[in-house]
Scaffold this motif. Structure first.
Motif, PDB file in Angstrom:
ATOM      1  N   LEU A  99     -76.212   7.991  12.275  1.00 45.50           N
ATOM      2  CA  LEU A  99     -75.542   8.300  11.018  1.00 45.50           C
ATOM      3  C   LEU A  99     -75.681   7.137  10.034  1.00 45.50           C
ATOM      4  N   GLU A 109     -62.879   7.348  10.797  1.00 45.64           N
ATOM      5  CA  GLU A 109     -64.060   7.757  11.558  1.00 45.64           C
ATOM      6  C   GLU A 109     -63.678   8.140  12.987  1.00 45.64           C
ATOM      7  N   ASN A 120     -63.718  12.215  14.623  1.00 45.30           N
ATOM      8  CA  ASN A 120     -64.503  12.555  15.813  1.00 45.30           C
ATOM      9  C   ASN A 120     -63.651  13.011  16.991  1.00 45.30           C
ATOM     10  N   ARG A 129     -64.436  15.034  20.701  1.00 43.07           N
ATOM     11  CA  ARG A 129     -65.395  14.070  21.220  1.00 43.07           C
ATOM     12  C   ARG A 129     -64.659  12.843  21.730  1.00 43.07           C
ATOM     13  N   VAL A 142     -64.805   8.498  21.778  1.00 40.63           N
ATOM     14  CA  VAL A 142     -65.285   7.459  20.865  1.00 40.63           C
ATOM     15  C   VAL A 142     -65.306   6.113  21.584  1.00 40.63           C
ATOM     16  N   GLY A 188     -70.893  17.356  21.189  1.00 43.47           N
ATOM     17  CA  GLY A 188     -71.659  16.295  20.523  1.00 43.47           C
ATOM     18  C   GLY A 188     -71.730  14.991  21.281  1.00 43.47           C
ATOM     19  N   HIS A 236     -69.277   9.287  20.529  1.00 43.09           N
ATOM     20  CA  HIS A 236     -69.586   8.708  19.220  1.00 43.09           C
ATOM     21  C   HIS A 236     -69.328   7.207  19.288  1.00 43.09           C
ATOM     22  N   THR A 294     -74.589   5.483  23.991  1.00 40.56           N
ATOM     23  CA  THR A 294     -74.406   6.930  23.990  1.00 40.56           C
ATOM     24  C   THR A 294     -75.772   7.612  23.993  1.00 40.56           C
ATOM     25  N   ASP A 351     -76.389  14.355  24.312  1.00 44.19           N
ATOM     26  CA  ASP A 351     -76.038  14.249  22.898  1.00 44.19           C
ATOM     27  C   ASP A 351     -75.212  12.995  22.650  1.00 44.19           C
ATOM     28  N   GLY A 352     -75.257  12.509  21.421  1.00 45.38           N
ATOM     29  CA  GLY A 352     -74.461  11.352  21.032  1.00 45.38           C
ATOM     30  C   GLY A 352     -74.806  10.928  19.618  1.00 45.38           C
ATOM     31  N   SER A 353     -73.956  10.113  19.045  1.00 44.79           N
ATOM     32  CA  SER A 353     -74.190   9.643  17.683  1.00 44.79           C
ATOM     33  C   SER A 353     -73.570   8.266  17.514  1.00 44.79           C
ATOM     34  N   GLY A 354     -73.914   7.599  16.414  1.00 47.73           N
ATOM     35  CA  GLY A 354     -73.349   6.274  16.174  1.00 47.73           C
ATOM     36  C   GLY A 354     -73.683   5.758  14.789  1.00 47.73           C
TER      37      GLY A 354
END
Length: 222
Positions: free
Chosen positions: A59, A78, A82, A87, A89, A160, A163, A183, A189-192
């Motif tokens: 992101l 944030e 999430n 999710r 974190v 997802g 995070h 992650t 799956d994962g995001s950061g």
């Protein structure tokens, strides 16, 4: 007490006729670092594709905060966004004190402490839960969890994954990749993103960091 650098230690495995160094890493860093390793140890570098395609979503990182309070508010927001998406974190902080401070900020929102975990050791080898659930938040420092798989339940995985929020600018690309790489492991799956306490733009901060790192690499070559 004697001291032996990594460079001299690895050099001990090289004889006059051929190289005897082999290694595997997931975070080799930028091209300048790779070229330095090739030059110092006279080795080849081969990029091996991952077994499963990465599903990590990078992101847009954030900075340009007028003051520390706005920076903290952005981090807490944030986290809340999430965990409301079911999710988990992972918050990676620069210091233990910073982790404590943000932990207290999240408590003020009414988030139950049973869903919040502070981890202040140098690794995540003794995580309290066998699996992390939707809404769980881990507060850790940058040293925690390198190479550690944080297990997630099916709900988090379907929503997802985990995070990751990094609250500072890591000193080089390799460390940044290590932090965000906690992650989306093994094709999950994962995001950061990074949320940096600074008034400057993220691009400007990264350009300055990369320049400093490149200059450091040049000095090592000398």
């Amino acid at each position: 007490d004697s001291f032996l650098s990594h460079y001299n230690f690895l050099k001990m495995y090289i004889n006059n006729n051929e190289n005897n160094i082999y290694g595997v890493t997931g975070t080799l860093g930028p091209l300048s670092t790779q070229e330095l390793l090739k030059k110092l140890f006279n080795v080849d570098i081969c990029i091996i594709p991952s077994f499963r395609p990465s599903k990590f979503i990078s992101l847009r990182s954030k900075a340009e905060f007028e003051n520390k309070e706005k920076w903290k508010k952005e981090i807490i927001n944030e986290i809340l966004v999430n965990i409301n998406r079911r999710r988990a974190v992972l918050l990676i902080c620069y210091t233990i004190n910073q982790a404590d401070e943000l932990y207290e900020e999240l408590k003020k929102t009414g988030d139950p402490e049973s869903k919040m975990e502070k981890y202040q050791r140098n690794d995540l080898g003794e995580l309290k839960k066998p699996q992390y659930l939707e809404g769980d938040v881990i507060f850790a420092t940058n040293l925690a969890g390198r190479g550690t798989d944080i297990k997630l339940n099916q709900i988090v995985s379907k929503c997802g994954g985990m995070h990751v929020i990094v609250t500072f600018l890591p000193k080089n690309l390799r460390i940044e990749e290590q932090a965000l790489g906690r992650t989306a492991r093994s094709g999950n799956d994962g995001s950061g993103l990074l949320i940096i306490d600074d008034k400057k733009k993220v691009l400007e901060l990264k350009q300055k960091r990369n320049h400093i790192e490149n200059e450091r690499m040049k000095k090592i070559e000398l």
